[in-house]
Design a protein around this motif. Structure first.
Motif, short mmCIF file in Angstrom:
data_model
loop_
_atom_site.label_atom_id
_atom_site.label_comp_id
_atom_site.label_asym_id
_atom_site.label_seq_id
_atom_site.Cartn_x
_atom_site.Cartn_y
_atom_site.Cartn_z
N UNK A 210 -35.90 -8.09 -26.71
CA UNK A 210 -35.66 -6.76 -27.27
C UNK A 210 -36.82 -6.26 -28.11
N UNK A 211 -37.63 -7.19 -28.64
CA UNK A 211 -38.76 -6.78 -29.49
C UNK A 211 -40.08 -6.80 -28.73
N UNK A 212 -40.04 -7.15 -27.44
CA UNK A 212 -41.27 -7.18 -26.65
C UNK A 212 -42.17 -8.36 -26.94
N UNK B 267 -43.23 0.52 -22.78
CA UNK B 267 -43.97 1.64 -23.36
C UNK B 267 -45.47 1.39 -23.23
N UNK B 268 -46.20 2.31 -22.62
CA UNK B 268 -47.65 2.12 -22.45
C UNK B 268 -48.39 2.36 -23.77
N UNK B 269 -49.66 1.97 -23.83
CA UNK B 269 -50.46 2.27 -25.04
C UNK B 269 -50.54 3.78 -25.26
N UNK B 270 -50.49 4.17 -26.52
CA UNK B 270 -50.64 5.59 -26.86
C UNK B 270 -51.09 5.70 -28.32
N UNK B 271 -51.80 6.79 -28.63
CA UNK B 271 -52.32 7.01 -29.98
C UNK B 271 -52.99 5.74 -30.50
N UNK C 194 -51.47 2.82 -30.77
CA UNK C 194 -50.81 1.64 -30.20
C UNK C 194 -51.65 1.15 -29.04
N UNK C 195 -52.25 -0.03 -29.18
CA UNK C 195 -53.24 -0.50 -28.21
C UNK C 195 -52.63 -1.19 -26.98
N UNK C 196 -51.54 -1.91 -27.17
CA UNK C 196 -50.96 -2.65 -26.05
C UNK C 196 -49.62 -2.10 -25.62
N UNK C 197 -49.09 -2.65 -24.53
CA UNK C 197 -47.76 -2.24 -24.09
C UNK C 197 -46.70 -2.85 -25.00
N UNK C 198 -45.56 -2.19 -25.08
CA UNK C 198 -44.46 -2.63 -25.93
C UNK C 198 -43.17 -2.51 -25.14
N UNK C 199 -42.29 -3.48 -25.30
CA UNK C 199 -40.98 -3.42 -24.65
C UNK C 199 -39.88 -3.31 -25.70
N UNK C 200 -38.89 -2.48 -25.43
CA UNK C 200 -37.73 -2.35 -26.30
C UNK C 200 -36.46 -2.28 -25.43
N UNK C 201 -35.37 -2.78 -25.96
CA UNK C 201 -34.12 -2.87 -25.21
C UNK C 201 -33.18 -1.73 -25.56
N UNK C 202 -32.52 -1.16 -24.53
CA UNK C 202 -31.54 -0.10 -24.72
C UNK C 202 -30.37 -0.31 -23.76
N UNK C 203 -29.15 -0.15 -24.29
CA UNK C 203 -27.96 -0.24 -23.45
C UNK C 203 -27.97 0.88 -22.43
N UNK C 204 -27.51 0.56 -21.23
CA UNK C 204 -27.44 1.58 -20.18
C UNK C 204 -26.12 2.36 -20.29
N UNK D 150 -40.82 4.13 -35.24
CA UNK D 150 -40.54 3.24 -34.12
C UNK D 150 -41.52 3.48 -32.97
N UNK D 151 -42.12 2.42 -32.46
CA UNK D 151 -43.13 2.58 -31.40
C UNK D 151 -42.51 3.18 -30.15
N UNK D 152 -41.40 2.60 -29.69
CA UNK D 152 -40.78 3.06 -28.44
C UNK D 152 -40.12 4.42 -28.61
N UNK D 153 -39.36 4.58 -29.69
CA UNK D 153 -38.62 5.84 -29.84
C UNK D 153 -39.56 7.02 -30.09
N UNK D 154 -40.65 6.77 -30.82
CA UNK D 154 -41.63 7.84 -31.03
C UNK D 154 -42.26 8.26 -29.71
N UNK D 155 -42.56 7.27 -28.87
CA UNK D 155 -43.15 7.60 -27.57
C UNK D 155 -42.18 8.44 -26.73
N UNK D 156 -40.91 8.01 -26.68
CA UNK D 156 -39.92 8.73 -25.88
C UNK D 156 -39.72 10.14 -26.40
#
Length: 370
Positions: A67-69, A169-173, A175-185, A205-211
């Protein structure tokens, strides 16, 4: 020019030292090829040593939940390591019980592969895949929650309602590397070509900010899954479901799955808490579902209703509402099970209310990442 000699000398020495360290690191930490034996020979991988077990497995198409990548902050990437690799690290022990430590359970993100290993993982993880998905819809369901729908193209996904998936989540701004986060479907399990998620914005949040700030319809995104043991049991017990915010996701999936599967023999009470009316969503859908299905009871509640909300429903903390309904409406003498999705604080509070009303802990279900 003499004033430049000292800085240049220091710079040259630093460069030489850095190069020397890099050479020594390659020599000392060159673990060569290592074999990872999974489940007594079910799969045997040959990998280059020196990397965390979690990342080496994923590079070979074996995906453990994380869940934290792989940052070591969720405790989800557990596996049994039969090979003696030394004592558990301080970064592992907070996430492991005494029984798990005794059974050689490790956090795969914290295990550096230095030699051949023999490990055991749940068989269902062999079915986990990485999908190259396309975003087909992004909708604001509240001011801080987005409904995101992904199309899987020619791929299909099979999952139980209540399971989760990890977004890549790909690198952005910065954030240099990819990041994984877990979400219920929140998707229907019978829809094998699409995945729907509810993603709440977490400040910083890295993932939520990207989304919320970068992801657009038509974009590609990696998805890894499905994962999780959170699902409806096969008993006839009354289901007490409690959620708030994006915790709506697994229950939307579970409820639609029950309707699609014509499961009408057990009562479901769904308690959904929010601060004010602007935090509520899917109200019309839930009310319509309750009207069409006598076994389903929807109980929304506001803890801080605003005057402009004109709220006439239940008020107070959702745990207090839950307690009142168990005692005064449902009946504490009934056979009940708990299903929770929310913050750790909410889950702990619900556990206290439910156990206080006679529901044993082993009949209260939730995913640990929630």
């Amino acid at each position: 020019m003499s004033f430049l000699i000292a800085p240049l000398t220091i710079a040259c020495l630093s460069a030489v030292l850095a190069a020397l360290i890099a050479v020594i690191d390659r020599i000392v930490n060159n673990y060569g090829e290592c074999q990872i034996d999974i489940n007594n020979g079910t799969k045997v991988l040959t990998v280059k040593g020196g990397e965390p077990l979690l990342s080496l497995l994923s590079s070979e198409g074996i995906y453990l939940p994380s869940a934290c990548g792989g940052k070591g902050s969720c405790g989800a990437c557990k596996c049994q390591v039969e090979t003696d690799i030394g004592p558990h690290l301080p970064t592992e022990t907070p996430y492991l019980t005494k029984e798990e430590i005794k059974d050689k359970i490790r956090l795969s993100c914290q295990v550096k592969v230095k030699s051949d290993l023999s490990i055991n993982i749940p068989e269902e993880l062999f079915n986990v895949k990485q999908f190259d998905a396309t975003v087909v819809s992004i909708k604001d369901v509240t001011y801080d929650i987005k409904e995101v729908v992904f199309d899987l193209g020619d791929e299909t996904i099979t999952f139980h309602s209540g399971m989760y998936i990890q977004i890549v989540v790909p690198p952005y701004d910065k954030i240099k590397g990819t990041t994984q986060r877990a979400y219920s479907m929140s998707s229907r399990p019978l829809d094998h070509n699409r995945v729907e998620l509810l993603i709440r914005l977490v400040p910083g949040g890295i993932a939520t900010t990207y989304v919320h700030e970068h992801l657009k319809e038509g974009d590609k995104m990696g998805l890894v899954g499905p994962f999780g043991d959170f699902r409806r049991s096969s008993t006839d017990s009354i289901m007490l479901c409690v959620a708030g915010g994006s915790g709506m996701a697994p229950f939307k999936s579970i409820l639609h799955d029950m309707i699609d599967s014509n499961i009408t023999h057990r009562d479901v009470w769904y308690f959904f808490g929010a601060r004010s009316l602007r935090d509520m969503f899917y109200m019309d859908e839930m009310y319509a579902m309750a009207k069409e299905n006598p076994w389903f009871h929807f109980v929304p509640a506001l803890s801080e209703p605003q005057p402009e909300d004109n709220w006439t429903g239940e008020t107070g903390l959702i745990t207090d509402v839950l307690d009142r309904f168990i005692k005064n409406t449902i009946g504490a003498d009934k056979d009940m099970e708990g299903y929770l999705c929310g913050s750790p604080g909410m889950i702990n509070a619900c556990n206290n209310v439910m156990t206080g009303n006679g529901i044993p802990l082993e009949k209260i279900y939730y995913d640990s990442f929630a």
